[in-house]
Design a protein around this motif. Sequence first.
Motif, PDB file in Angstrom:
ATOM      1  N   PRO A   1       0.832  -1.210   0.000  1.00  0.00           N
ATOM      2  CA  PRO A   1       0.000   0.000   0.000  1.00  0.00           C
ATOM      3  C   PRO A   1       0.865   1.258   0.000  1.00  0.00           C
ATOM      4  CG  PRO A   1      -0.767  -1.576   1.648  1.00  0.00           C
ATOM      5  CD  PRO A   1       0.557  -2.081   1.149  1.00  0.00           C
ATOM      6  N   GLU A   2       0.346   2.298  -0.632  1.00  0.00           N
ATOM      7  CA  GLU A   2       1.107   3.546  -0.732  1.00  0.00           C
ATOM      8  C   GLU A   2       0.156   4.709  -0.964  1.00  0.00           C
ATOM      9  OE1 GLU A   2       3.965   5.203  -4.135  1.00  0.00           O
ATOM     10  OE2 GLU A   2       4.825   3.457  -3.121  1.00  0.00           O
ATOM     11  N   GLY A   3       0.390   5.801  -0.282  1.00  0.00           N
ATOM     12  CA  GLY A   3      -0.379   7.025  -0.504  1.00  0.00           C
ATOM     13  C   GLY A   3      -1.868   6.895  -0.232  1.00  0.00           C
ATOM     14  N   GLY A   4      -2.238   5.979   0.644  1.00  0.00           N
ATOM     15  CA  GLY A   4      -3.653   5.806   0.971  1.00  0.00           C
ATOM     16  C   GLY A   4      -4.462   5.046  -0.060  1.00  0.00           C
ATOM     17  N   HIS A   5      -3.801   4.546  -1.125  1.00  0.00           N
ATOM     18  CA  HIS A   5      -4.508   3.788  -2.161  1.00  0.00           C
ATOM     19  C   HIS A   5      -4.584   2.311  -1.799  1.00  0.00           C
ATOM     20  CE1 HIS A   5      -4.652   7.106  -5.002  1.00  0.00           C
ATOM     21  NE2 HIS A   5      -3.366   7.339  -4.777  1.00  0.00           N
TER      22      HIS A   5
ATOM     23  N   ASP B   1      -1.812   2.724 -14.667  1.00  0.00           N
ATOM     24  CA  ASP B   1      -1.908   3.886 -13.781  1.00  0.00           C
ATOM     25  C   ASP B   1      -3.000   3.704 -12.724  1.00  0.00           C
ATOM     26  OD1 ASP B   1       0.069   5.192 -15.199  1.00  0.00           O
ATOM     27  OD2 ASP B   1      -1.348   6.252 -16.490  1.00  0.00           O
ATOM     28  N   THR B   2      -2.802   4.347 -11.582  1.00  0.00           N
ATOM     29  CA  THR B   2      -3.766   4.274 -10.486  1.00  0.00           C
ATOM     30  C   THR B   2      -5.146   4.754 -10.922  1.00  0.00           C
ATOM     31  OG1 THR B   2      -1.955   4.692  -8.942  1.00  0.00           O
ATOM     32  CG2 THR B   2      -4.178   4.966  -8.090  1.00  0.00           C
ATOM     33  N   ASP B   3      -5.197   5.790 -11.770  1.00  0.00           N
ATOM     34  CA  ASP B   3      -6.483   6.343 -12.196  1.00  0.00           C
ATOM     35  C   ASP B   3      -7.016   5.698 -13.472  1.00  0.00           C
ATOM     36  OD1 ASP B   3      -4.477   7.460 -13.687  1.00  0.00           O
ATOM     37  OD2 ASP B   3      -5.141   9.535 -13.463  1.00  0.00           O
ATOM     38  N   SER B   4      -6.430   4.577 -13.870  1.00  0.00           N
ATOM     39  CA  SER B   4      -6.953   3.794 -14.998  1.00  0.00           C
ATOM     40  C   SER B   4      -7.514   2.477 -14.476  1.00  0.00           C
ATOM     41  CB  SER B   4      -5.838   3.514 -16.021  1.00  0.00           C
ATOM     42  OG  SER B   4      -5.333   4.724 -16.548  1.00  0.00           O
ATOM     43  N   GLU B   5      -8.357   1.862 -15.286  1.00  0.00           N
ATOM     44  CA  GLU B   5      -9.015   0.614 -14.896  1.00  0.00           C
ATOM     45  C   GLU B   5      -8.665  -0.479 -15.898  1.00  0.00           C
ATOM     46  OE1 GLU B   5     -13.376   1.613 -14.224  1.00  0.00           O
ATOM     47  OE2 GLU B   5     -12.606   3.502 -15.044  1.00  0.00           O
ATOM     48  N   GLY B   6      -8.968  -1.719 -15.536  1.00  0.00           N
ATOM     49  CA  GLY B   6      -8.875  -2.790 -16.516  1.00  0.00           C
ATOM     50  C   GLY B   6      -7.786  -3.807 -16.272  1.00  0.00           C
ATOM     51  N   LEU B   7      -7.375  -4.459 -17.362  1.00  0.00           N
ATOM     52  CA  LEU B   7      -6.560  -5.666 -17.288  1.00  0.00           C
ATOM     53  C   LEU B   7      -5.136  -5.423 -16.798  1.00  0.00           C
ATOM     54  CD1 LEU B   7      -6.357  -8.721 -17.839  1.00  0.00           C
ATOM     55  CD2 LEU B   7      -5.688  -8.160 -20.184  1.00  0.00           C
ATOM     56  N   VAL B   8      -4.781  -6.181 -15.778  1.00  0.00           N
ATOM     57  CA  VAL B   8      -3.398  -6.293 -15.310  1.00  0.00           C
ATOM     58  C   VAL B   8      -3.064  -7.776 -15.302  1.00  0.00           C
ATOM     59  CG1 VAL B   8      -1.807  -5.961 -13.372  1.00  0.00           C
ATOM     60  CG2 VAL B   8      -3.530  -4.211 -13.884  1.00  0.00           C
ATOM     61  N   LEU B   9      -1.927  -8.138 -15.902  1.00  0.00           N
ATOM     62  CA  LEU B   9      -1.466  -9.521 -15.890  1.00  0.00           C
ATOM     63  C   LEU B   9      -0.470  -9.707 -14.755  1.00  0.00           C
ATOM     64  CD1 LEU B   9      -0.827 -10.180 -19.710  1.00  0.00           C
ATOM     65  CD2 LEU B   9      -2.881 -10.680 -18.369  1.00  0.00           C
ATOM     66  N   LEU B  10      -0.618 -10.804 -14.020  1.00  0.00           N
ATOM     67  CA  LEU B  10       0.338 -11.150 -12.973  1.00  0.00           C
ATOM     68  C   LEU B  10       0.790 -12.590 -13.197  1.00  0.00           C
ATOM     69  CD1 LEU B  10      -2.325  -9.560 -11.467  1.00  0.00           C
ATOM     70  CD2 LEU B  10      -0.558  -9.376  -9.712  1.00  0.00           C
ATOM     71  N   THR B  11       2.039 -12.871 -12.883  1.00  0.00           N
ATOM     72  CA  THR B  11       2.558 -14.221 -13.070  1.00  0.00           C
ATOM     73  C   THR B  11       3.485 -14.598 -11.928  1.00  0.00           C
ATOM     74  OG1 THR B  11       3.790 -15.687 -14.562  1.00  0.00           O
ATOM     75  CG2 THR B  11       4.454 -13.383 -14.509  1.00  0.00           C
ATOM     76  N   ASP B  12       3.659 -15.903 -11.731  1.00  0.00           N
ATOM     77  CA  ASP B  12       4.593 -16.405 -10.722  1.00  0.00           C
ATOM     78  C   ASP B  12       5.908 -16.855 -11.366  1.00  0.00           C
ATOM     79  OD1 ASP B  12       3.663 -18.615 -12.086  1.00  0.00           O
ATOM     80  OD2 ASP B  12       3.168 -19.780 -10.302  1.00  0.00           O
ATOM     81  N   ASP B  13       6.101 -16.495 -12.642  1.00  0.00           N
ATOM     82  CA  ASP B  13       7.279 -16.888 -13.400  1.00  0.00           C
ATOM     83  C   ASP B  13       8.026 -15.642 -13.871  1.00  0.00           C
ATOM     84  OD1 ASP B  13       9.057 -17.600 -15.488  1.00  0.00           O
ATOM     85  OD2 ASP B  13       7.826 -19.300 -16.089  1.00  0.00           O
TER      86      ASP B  13
END
Length: 197
Positions: A19-23, A42-54
């Motif tokens: 967490p950072e800056g209250g977000h 960006d914090t003020d954008s929405e939508g797809l973020v990909l995350l991986t364990d590799d």
Amino acid sequence: MSRLILFNKPYGVICQFTPEGGHRSLKDFISMPGFYPAGRLDTDSEGLVLLTDDGKLQNKISAPEFKLPKTYWVQVEGIPDEAALNMLRQGVRIRDYRTLPARIDPMVEPFYLGSRTPPIRYRKNIPTSWICMILNEGKNRQIRRMTAAIMFPTLRLIRYAIGPYTIQGISPGEWRVVDELFPIDKIRLNDRNKLAK
């Protein structure tokens, strides 16, 4: 075996687990340990973020040589005409950089989006419209700067897709694990261009 998470990031959430800056952070939504975002939104954008364990897959998704087209749904203030849209298609100058050619199409507002919290800026006498933008690059706050350059400020920005992965069927704040991974390193440049068309 590599695993990939598709997360539909809500407005106001930062693309990190600390967490950072209250977000709010990714930690508030994703409970699976060992996953890290492949790229940012960006914090003020929405939508797809990909995350991986590799780590190798994370690098491939982010590396310029494997750059996957990204599809954005953009709500702007005003209604751009074809001349303005053509400027975006051909590339516009933002600061000391000229953007690459991109696919730009007007679109109707997706009916299932719902309102944003907090709501977008509303002006009674100025209409808004939606544009679908497909880019093969990703500079910092690029889309907002592109639409500002043609005098149609971005009000709402949603990343719908990265390559073949989309937020279709994933509500804001929700995520799912992909069972079969798309072989990013096997895509030829021509294939990546086709994905952007």
